[in-house]
Design a protein around this motif. Structure first.
Motif, short mmCIF file in Angstrom:
data_model
loop_
_atom_site.label_atom_id
_atom_site.label_comp_id
_atom_site.label_asym_id
_atom_site.label_seq_id
_atom_site.Cartn_x
_atom_site.Cartn_y
_atom_site.Cartn_z
N ASN A 1 10.00 13.84 -12.42
CA ASN A 1 11.06 13.07 -11.76
C ASN A 1 12.34 13.16 -12.59
O ASN A 1 12.36 13.76 -13.66
N LEU B 1 -2.54 11.48 -4.52
CA LEU B 1 -1.30 10.87 -5.02
C LEU B 1 -0.74 9.87 -4.01
O LEU B 1 -0.16 8.85 -4.40
N ILE B 2 -0.92 10.14 -2.73
CA ILE B 2 -0.47 9.18 -1.71
C ILE B 2 -1.23 7.87 -1.85
O ILE B 2 -0.63 6.79 -1.84
N GLY C 1 -0.02 6.10 -4.77
CA GLY C 1 1.27 5.49 -4.47
C GLY C 1 1.13 4.16 -3.75
O GLY C 1 1.86 3.21 -4.05
N CYS D 1 2.50 0.85 -5.61
CA CYS D 1 3.59 0.14 -4.95
C CYS D 1 3.19 -1.30 -4.63
O CYS D 1 3.92 -2.25 -4.92
N CYS E 1 6.33 -3.06 0.52
CA CYS E 1 5.79 -1.80 0.00
C CYS E 1 6.33 -0.60 0.77
O CYS E 1 5.92 -0.30 1.88
N VAL F 1 5.91 2.54 0.23
CA VAL F 1 4.93 3.60 0.45
C VAL F 1 4.14 3.34 1.72
O VAL F 1 4.03 4.20 2.58
#
Length: 143
Positions: free
Chosen positions: A18, A44-45, A48, A52, A118, A120
């Motif tokens: 990042n 990774l989702i 996340g 979050c 959230c 995400v």
């Protein structure tokens, strides 16, 4: 917000960075041609969603002066076949909190995270339903 990706090997191992320099490795499982050097993009989702909502809930509970001694989450995704892709259809989140926390405040913090804060899970809303449960000091709370 921006991330960059750099291929690490001849397969599917990538390093993502990042703008602040934080690194994450991504790969695929061996059965899909990868070397399992990091989580998959779909994992990774789920990470996340966990991160979050955890940030939201802890922020809310701290503002309400609730004493959190332990906070854990488990997130599981159910995928469906849509053409060649397999997006998430349902995501199940279970939060495990311990401490001097009022039940109504823990339940409300989870509700606010998923219904209001959230980003995400809000991003996933058009295609996936997020279901959540809160277990406080070993007791499952009604949602």
């Amino acid at each position: 917000m921006k991330v960059t990706l750099n291929r690490i090997n001849d397969n599917f191992h990538f390093e993502l960075k990042n703008e602040r320099g934080h690194l994450v490795n991504v790969d695929s499982r061996p059965e899909f041609g990868g070397n399992d050097m990091g989580p998959s993009p779909m994992e990774l989702i789920l990470m996340g969603v966990a991160g979050c909502s955890a940030i939201d809930m802890i922020s809310i509970l701290k503002k309400q002066r609730q004493e959190i001694t332990s906070f854990k989450a488990e997130v599981e995704g159910e995928r469906i076949q849509v053409g060649e892709a397999k997006p998430f259809k349902n995501i199940y989140v279970v939060f495990y909190l311990e401490g001097d926390i009022k039940e109504d405040k823990a339940a409300k913090a989870a509700q606010l995270s998923f219904e209001k804060y959230c980003s995400v899970s809000k991003t996933l809303e058009p295609t996936a339903t997020v279901h959540y449960k809160v277990v406080l000091n070993g007791k499952k709370l009604e949602s």
